[in-house]
Design a protein around this motif. Structure first.
Motif, short mmCIF file in Angstrom:
data_model
loop_
_atom_site.label_atom_id
_atom_site.label_comp_id
_atom_site.label_asym_id
_atom_site.label_seq_id
_atom_site.Cartn_x
_atom_site.Cartn_y
_atom_site.Cartn_z
N THR A 10 -0.28 -14.66 1.11
CA THR A 10 -1.17 -13.50 0.96
C THR A 10 -0.74 -12.39 1.92
O THR A 10 -0.67 -11.22 1.54
N ILE A 11 -0.42 -12.78 3.15
CA ILE A 11 -0.01 -11.77 4.14
C ILE A 11 1.29 -11.11 3.70
O ILE A 11 1.41 -9.88 3.70
N ALA A 21 0.55 -8.80 0.85
CA ALA A 21 -0.27 -7.65 1.26
C ALA A 21 0.55 -6.67 2.09
O ALA A 21 0.44 -5.46 1.92
N VAL A 22 1.38 -7.20 2.98
CA VAL A 22 2.15 -6.33 3.85
C VAL A 22 3.20 -5.57 3.05
O VAL A 22 3.40 -4.38 3.22
N ILE A 23 3.86 -6.28 2.13
CA ILE A 23 4.97 -5.64 1.42
C ILE A 23 4.48 -4.69 0.33
O ILE A 23 4.99 -3.60 0.16
N PHE A 24 3.45 -5.12 -0.41
CA PHE A 24 2.98 -4.27 -1.51
C PHE A 24 1.64 -3.63 -1.17
O PHE A 24 0.91 -3.20 -2.06
N GLY A 25 1.33 -3.61 0.13
CA GLY A 25 -0.01 -3.21 0.57
C GLY A 25 -0.60 -1.99 -0.06
O GLY A 25 -1.77 -1.98 -0.40
N ASP A 26 0.20 -0.93 -0.25
CA ASP A 26 -0.46 0.30 -0.68
C ASP A 26 -0.46 0.50 -2.19
O ASP A 26 -0.62 1.60 -2.67
N LEU A 27 -0.30 -0.57 -2.93
CA LEU A 27 -0.50 -0.45 -4.37
C LEU A 27 -2.00 -0.38 -4.63
O LEU A 27 -2.80 -0.76 -3.82
N GLU A 28 -2.36 0.11 -5.80
CA GLU A 28 -3.79 0.10 -6.07
C GLU A 28 -4.07 -0.40 -7.49
O GLU A 28 -3.16 -0.56 -8.31
N ILE A 72 -4.51 -1.85 -10.94
CA ILE A 72 -3.91 -2.89 -11.78
C ILE A 72 -2.77 -3.60 -11.06
O ILE A 72 -2.58 -4.80 -11.20
N ALA A 73 -2.04 -2.85 -10.25
CA ALA A 73 -0.92 -3.45 -9.53
C ALA A 73 -1.43 -4.56 -8.62
O ALA A 73 -0.82 -5.62 -8.50
#
Lengths: 340, 369
Positions: free
Chosen positions: A242-243, A246-253, A255-256
């Motif tokens: 999860t980390i 979240a860290v790598i794709f964190g700023d998707l919003e 549907i992503a």
């Protein structure tokens, strides 16, 4: 060299047109040939270049000079400053990134993260595992388990099988403890807590009452979960992945994120299936070792499968459809694996 | 024949008349999908290769790209956070997340205590995030700032939402209005605070429209399913439908309907509320705003974004991000008034003071994203 741009004095919303004259050691900002300010090159902070954005100079008093040409790059910038920009613009780097990112992601999530989980779980002190097992168990006991209605003789019989197994495999009886509970939500089932408590439901004990060897196979499967510390590893792995995600794709919003969440769930279910397989193979190897047949394990799975299927045929159909979503390998796969 | 057109209403001037703007125009966004794609994919590759450490640099580059390409009156915004600030915040957030996950799954009883403690920590974290993001935003050498306090944040983000549960969520639009008011009225640009005047009616009306729109979408969808002989409300029908192909089809159709509805409702809400907030917020004598986001084009944008992301296996993400920013910029008008030229950046002036130095120690981005 003259560079056209805007000069922003420190901490002010004001600005003026200006020209920057660059020499080897100095940057002089002037407006209509009037000198506004001059700065030593050493007192300038440069930002790393970004596509389509002006390359500003930040002076150490808080003022800034921004060239009008967004593509202009200052001659005193070192290669280090523009390395990232060059990478981000290079067709080859982008192509390589498209190809290798999924590969590295897979390596990360399926190799690195599980390896870290195994390592960190091995360093966990016994007392911590004991605590967490006992606490989770108390919770499950309150939520889903009722007192066993199994006759004492029957309980003793299963307990004896269990003791024999522990004895022959020289496992510590203070760690591996057997309990009986009646449970409507679990049905015919058995499960292991991380600290070694193994629960057998009345329904399972009754189902396998005349197949003691199959019951032993089930017990071995659960012991396998404890031996390989599966519950602890599972938590460590899912937290770590999860980390990572979240860290790598964190700023998707939107549907992503949903897609990512689904991906993480699939990954987790994958881990869980692998762990079931690991516990299965532990059971199979030990059955052989103790002089039983791996067919006993297949019998147990078959009995469990028919017990659960007969409960509700309609639900079973849906289950077949969603088999790939389940956290266990398919019953058929497990039976085939045991019988081969 | 009588005219069916009513006489057009007089365009009434705003109540508190301001000086003539020195600039009045749309926000410009000059980012390009192709450019950002390179940045994005290299960011991901380097983040994975460095076990996530580079993600702090990745965030700064992404933010700088979007801020830098957003211009008002020809001047771009700056994102000032350094990768180290982001990295420190992420490490802290990861530690908290780990404690929370392990706490709640290994020690469920202690986990419960964590959850309670977390509720009390939330307002501080929210304030910290808002403060950080504002301080790190600059336009024309003047920074934004955020001055919220713990008590108000606790009431707006924790107490009222919990209370609204007991009113069957009837209080929720009011709570959302309170939250938006809290966030925006605590923002300053330099030494000029943002004054906001949000109305509860708008939130209730928008919520009602969202409710009606989602109901209509559901009814239309049920009707379409009915045409294909799939009546979801008919139990007998459901039991007959055991063929896996039909089941898959139904699951698929349900997913599509759900995504469709979410996009429409999101667009309706976002458009109405964004327009309301922009139209009713201003930096007195410095800048005022107007937003004309229309729900249907925005819903179409959101839907096509989703489709593009799904069918490109995520590769279209940079393109969707850029076109969303473009649309939002295009519908936003900013008026700038003469006083905007003599603003003072309070944050930068105080920089030498001890309090500010101490505050800088906590200048970290606490969110994982």
């Amino acid at each position: 060299m003259h560079v056209q741009g805007h000069y922003f004095p420190k901490a002010s919303s004001n600005y003026q047109h200006g020209v920057a004259n660059i020499s080897d050691t100095l940057v002089e900002i002037s407006h209509d040939d009037q000198l506004i300010s001059s700065y030593a090159i050493n007192d300038i902070t440069l930002t790393s270049g970004l596509a389509g954005l002006a390359d500003e100079l930040r002076f150490n008093d808080g003022s800034r000079f921004i060239p009008s040409d967004v593509n202009y790059r200052w001659p005193f910038k070192t290669d280090k400053h523009d390395l990232l920009e060059r990478l981000e613009k290079s067709k080859w780097a982008i192509l390589a990134a498209i190809i290798f990112t999924p590969l590295f992601m897979w390596l990360m999530l399926y190799k690195v993260v599980p390896a870290i989980a195994v390592y960190s779980v091995d360093t966990l002190p016994r007392s911590v595992v004991e605590q967490m097992g006992e606490q989770s168990f108390t919770l499950i006991e309150k939520l889903a388990l009722d007192e066993s209605e199994l006759p004492i003789e029957q309980q003793d019989k299963v307990q004896q099988h269990f003791n024999t197994i522990l004895n022959e495999l020289s496992l510590e009886p203070s760690v591996y403890r057997l309990s009986f509970y009646k449970s409507e939500s679990f049905g015919a089932n058995a499960f292991a807590m991380p600290h070694g408590r193994i629960v057998v439901t009345d329904e399972l004990a009754n189902l396998l009452a005349d197949k003691p060897d199959a019951l032993k196979a089930v017990l071995l499967h659960e012991i396998g979960h404890v031996v390989h510390q599966h519950s602890v590893r599972m938590t460590a792995q899912s937290a770590a992945s999860t980390i990572v995600l979240a860290v790598i794709f964190g700023d998707l919003e939107g549907i992503a994120e949903v897609a990512l969440g689904t991906g993480a769930t699939f990954a987790q279910q994958g881990f869980s299936r692998d762990m079931e397989r690991e516990a299965d193979s532990y059971a199979l190897i030990q059955l052989e070792h103790l002089g039983y047949s791996s067919n006993d394990f297949a019998d147990a799975i078959q009995a469990l499968q028919s017990a659960h299927t007969s409960e509700n045929e309609h639900i079973e159909k849906v289950n077949n459809l969603l088999e790939y979503l389940s956290s266990h390998p398919s019953a058929q796969e497990r039976i085939d694996n045991a019988r081969k | 024949m009588e005219s069916i057109h009513p006489t057009p209403p007089e365009t009434s001037p705003p109540a508190n008349e301001q000086a003539t703007p020195i600039f009045s125009g749309k926000v410009q966004f000059s980012g390009k999908g192709g450019e950002f794609f390179g940045i994005w994919i290299v960011n991901i590759l380097l983040s994975v290769l460095t076990l996530g450490i580079y993600s702090a640099w990745a965030k700064v580059r992404t933010m700088r790209y979007f801020y830098g390409h957003t211009r008002v009156d020809g001047h771009s915004f700056d994102y000032l956070a350094t990768p180290m600030q982001i990295l420190k915040g992420r490490i802290l957030a990861v530690i908290v997340f780990l404690i929370y996950t392990f706490g709640s799954s290994f020690f469920p009883i202690i986990g419960l205590l964590f959850a309670v403690a977390f509720i009390f920590l939330m307002p501080w974290i929210i304030n910290q995030g808002l403060r950080f993001n504002m301080r790190m935003t600059r336009h024309r050498n003047v920074r934004f700032s955020f001055k919220g306090n713990y008590g108000e944040a606790f009431v707006n983000f924790i107490l009222l939402p919990i209370a609204s549960i007991f009113t069957l969520y009837l209080l929720m639009p009011y709570v959302l209005k309170r939250i938006d008011s809290y966030i925006h009225s605590n923002i300053s640009y330099g030494d000029t605070p943002l004054t906001v005047n949000l109305k509860g009616e708008t939130y209730y009306l928008t919520a009602l429209i969202c409710f009606v729109v989602s109901s209509i979408t559901m009814v239309i969808f049920m009707a379409i399913l009915g045409l294909f002989g799939l009546d979801l409300l008919n139990v007998e029908n459901q039991q007959n439908m055991q063929d896996p192909a039909a089941m898959t089809l139904m699951f698929g159709a349900l997913m599509v309907a759900y995504v469709f509805m979410i996009a429409i409702v999101t667009a309706v809400w976002a458009a109405a509320i964004r327009n309301h907030i922009f139209d009713n917020s201003q930096f007195e004598d410095v800048a005022s705003f107007k937003s004309q986001l229309r729900p249907i084009p925005f819903a179409i944008l959101l839907l096509t974004n989703m489709l593009a992301i799904v069918f490109s296996l995520g590769l279209a993400y940079p393109w969707t991000k850029v076109r969303t920013s473009k649309m939002l910029a295009e519908v936003t008008t900013v008026n700038i008034y003469p006083s905007a030229l003599n603003l003072v950046d309070t944050a930068q002036q105080e920089q030498s003071s001890f309090a500010e130095e101490a505050a800088n120690v906590f200048d970290i981005d606490l969110s994982l994203t």
